[in-house]
Design an enzyme around this catalytic site. Structure first.
Site, PDB file in Angstrom:
ATOM      1  CG  LEU A  15      -0.211   8.491  15.077  1.00  0.00           C
ATOM      2  CD1 LEU A  15       0.455   9.658  14.514  1.00  0.00           C
ATOM      3  CD2 LEU A  15       0.245   8.604  16.676  1.00  0.00           C
ATOM      4  CB  SER A  16      -6.815   5.885  13.635  1.00  0.00           C
ATOM      5  OG  SER A  16      -6.245   6.029  12.395  1.00  0.00           O
ATOM      6  CB  THR A  62      -4.530   0.229   8.912  1.00  0.00           C
ATOM      7  OG1 THR A  62      -3.399   0.747   8.513  1.00  0.00           O
ATOM      8  CG2 THR A  62      -4.308  -0.200  10.391  1.00  0.00           C
ATOM      9  CE  LYS A  66      -5.461   0.906   4.411  1.00  0.00           C
ATOM     10  NZ  LYS A  66      -4.772   1.949   4.003  1.00  0.00           N
ATOM     11  CG  ASN A  87      -9.749   3.831   4.302  1.00  0.00           C
ATOM     12  OD1 ASN A  87     -10.925   3.930   3.723  1.00  0.00           O
ATOM     13  ND2 ASN A  87      -9.064   4.643   4.693  1.00  0.00           N
ATOM     14  CG  ASP A 102      -6.110   4.779   2.611  1.00  0.00           C
ATOM     15  OD1 ASP A 102      -6.298   5.632   3.561  1.00  0.00           O
ATOM     16  OD2 ASP A 102      -6.121   3.798   2.610  1.00  0.00           O
ATOM     17  N   GLY A 128       1.981  -1.539  -3.336  1.00  0.00           N
ATOM     18  CA  GLY A 128       1.581  -2.373  -2.122  1.00  0.00           C
ATOM     19  C   GLY A 128       0.146  -2.124  -2.077  1.00  0.00           C
TER      20      GLY A 128
HETATM   21  P1  ATR Z   1       2.049  -5.601   0.562  1.00  0.00           P
HETATM   22  O1  ATR Z   1       3.014  -5.995  -0.096  1.00  0.00           O
HETATM   23  O2  ATR Z   1       1.463  -6.775   1.563  1.00  0.00           O
HETATM   24  O3  ATR Z   1       0.846  -5.117   0.245  1.00  0.00           O
HETATM   25  P2  ATR Z   1       2.592  -3.127   1.830  1.00  0.00           P
HETATM   26  O4  ATR Z   1       3.324  -2.636   3.014  1.00  0.00           O
HETATM   27  O5  ATR Z   1       1.253  -2.603   1.509  1.00  0.00           O
HETATM   28  O6  ATR Z   1       2.631  -4.528   1.750  1.00  0.00           O
HETATM   29  O7  ATR Z   1       3.469  -2.642   0.376  1.00  0.00           O
HETATM   30  C1  ATR Z   1       4.736  -2.542   0.472  1.00  0.00           C
HETATM   31  C2  ATR Z   1       5.321  -1.901  -0.780  1.00  0.00           C
HETATM   32  O8  ATR Z   1       6.703  -1.620  -0.311  1.00  0.00           O
HETATM   33  C3  ATR Z   1       5.552  -2.893  -1.766  1.00  0.00           C
HETATM   34  O9  ATR Z   1       5.599  -2.170  -3.029  1.00  0.00           O
HETATM   35  C4  ATR Z   1       6.829  -3.831  -1.586  1.00  0.00           C
HETATM   36  O10 ATR Z   1       7.468  -4.044  -2.660  1.00  0.00           O
HETATM   37  P3  ATR Z   1       7.460  -5.527  -3.123  1.00  0.00           P
HETATM   38  O11 ATR Z   1       5.944  -5.754  -3.837  1.00  0.00           O
HETATM   39  O12 ATR Z   1       8.612  -5.698  -4.231  1.00  0.00           O
HETATM   40  O13 ATR Z   1       7.454  -6.481  -1.777  1.00  0.00           O
HETATM   41  C5  ATR Z   1       7.528  -2.207  -1.400  1.00  0.00           C
HETATM   42  N1  ATR Z   1       9.154  -2.485  -0.342  1.00  0.00           N
HETATM   43  C6  ATR Z   1       8.920  -3.131   0.811  1.00  0.00           C
HETATM   44  N2  ATR Z   1      10.317  -3.105   1.283  1.00  0.00           N
HETATM   45  C7  ATR Z   1      10.970  -2.601   0.018  1.00  0.00           C
HETATM   46  C8  ATR Z   1      12.335  -2.949  -0.036  1.00  0.00           C
HETATM   47  N3  ATR Z   1      13.342  -3.237   0.765  1.00  0.00           N
HETATM   48  N4  ATR Z   1      12.803  -2.424  -1.399  1.00  0.00           N
HETATM   49  C9  ATR Z   1      11.931  -2.167  -2.302  1.00  0.00           C
HETATM   50  N5  ATR Z   1      10.451  -2.043  -2.012  1.00  0.00           N
HETATM   51  C10 ATR Z   1      10.146  -2.529  -0.769  1.00  0.00           C
END
Ligand code: ATR
Length: 279
Positions: A15-16, A62, A66, A87, A102, A128
């Site tokens: 939405l940016s 994004t 990042k 970001n 952020d 994440g």
């Molecule tokens: P990235 O892992 O590439 O940084 P992100 O979208 O920034 O991606 O972060 C996703 C976050 O959501 C992480 O903390 C991820 O947990 P994992 O490190 O175990 O992957 C969490 N996540 C995504 N799907 C999940 C699920 N179904 N159950 C629990 N945690 C989930």
């Protein structure tokens, strides 16, 4: 024409452009335009070069770039050097500098809600891309006496904690401030529980923690960084328990506000009209 971009992959949901172009119009930057662009990892270097040549004036970065973009920038403030999470890109004296709005966006969202005070206990769910910014906020302004961190993949939470165990100067914290807890395991009652995971982006997804200890805890804030959908199951259930709730919309607005100000020198108003724009 001054061109601004948000880059990511996927990028359709962003939405940016809506927000920044609204502000460009409102503050009469008729020669400025903000677009979204889906990019691959291999495009990042070129984007930074384009900023240097002023073919692009400013960029928001994004998911999932990042951290990757950090490898191509010329400079960054100390906290960004630690988290390597960027970001916003700005050209300053021939250098492309990487900021992270952020972090401050998150801080402001809590301050404006009269929440941010010292000595709170916080539970952060997830490790994440956005989580280092959340951790930085608490650590930088000394806003938490205890931070519990939990992630489905425990090692990622441990890596994140390690960053601050070895951080320099003002970013250093007492070794036991951050404590890792196992996924879905209980810890002591906290004042703030934040979902930084992507769980909840899809309507039927939910985090399966046992939050029964929080029933009728009216002072506890459950904060989901997701703002679309507006109310995730995490927030719905918190409301039913009687907790306070907040979604990620204000953080999104404030991170955009800070980027816009860096690029243009204008501090755009965040009022009901802007808040409604994103509904
Ligand atoms: P990235 O892992 O590439 O940084 P992100 O979208 O920034 O991606 O972060 C996703 C976050 O959501 C992480 O903390 C991820 O947990 P994992 O490190 O175990 O992957 C969490 N996540 C995504 N799907 C999940 C699920 N179904 N159950 C629990 N945690 C989930």
């Amino acid at each position: 024409m001054n061109k601004y971009l948000v880059i990511g992959n996927p990028i359709d949901h962003s939405l940016s452009p809506l927000l920044h172009n609204y502000w460009f119009k409102k503050y009469r930057f008729s020669d400025s335009i903000y677009e979204k662009k889906k990019v691959e990892k291999g495009d990042l270097k070129k984007i930074v070069e384009q900023i240097k040549k002023e073919e692009i004036k400013g960029v928001n970065v994004t998911v999932p770039f990042k951290r990757e973009i950090f490898n191509y920038i010329d400079d960054a403030p100390q906290d960004v050097q630690l988290t390597k999470s960027v970001n916003t890109l700005v050209k300053e004296n021939d250098k492309v500098v990487g900021y992270n709005t952020d972090q401050q966006g998150f801080e402001i969202s809590l301050v404006k809600n009269d929440w941010f005070s010292k000595n709170k206990k916080v539970l952060i769910i997830g490790a994440g891309g956005v989580t280092p910014s959340i951790l930085s906020s608490f650590i930088k302004i000394n806003g938490a006496k205890k931070i519990y961190l939990t992630n489905r993949t425990r090692e990622k939470a441990e890596e994140l904690k390690k960053l601050w165990d070895t951080a320099p100067g003002i970013l250093q914290i007492k070794e036991d401030t951050i404590e890792i807890i196992d996924w879905e395991k209980k810890c002591e009652l906290c004042d703030l529980v934040i979902n930084t995971t992507s769980v909840g982006l899809k309507k039927d997804e939910k985090i399966n923690f046992d939050f029964s200890d929080y029933i009728n805890k009216k002072e506890v804030l459950f904060y989901d960084l997701i703002y679309n959908p507006r109310e995730t199951n995490f927030l719905k259930e918190a409301k039913i328990r009687g907790n306070k709730t907040m979604n990620g919309k204000m953080m999104f607005l404030w991170q955009a506000h800070l980027a816009f100000k860096m690029w243009t020198g204008v501090s755009p108003k965040i009022n009901d009209e802007v808040i409604k724009l994103l509904d």
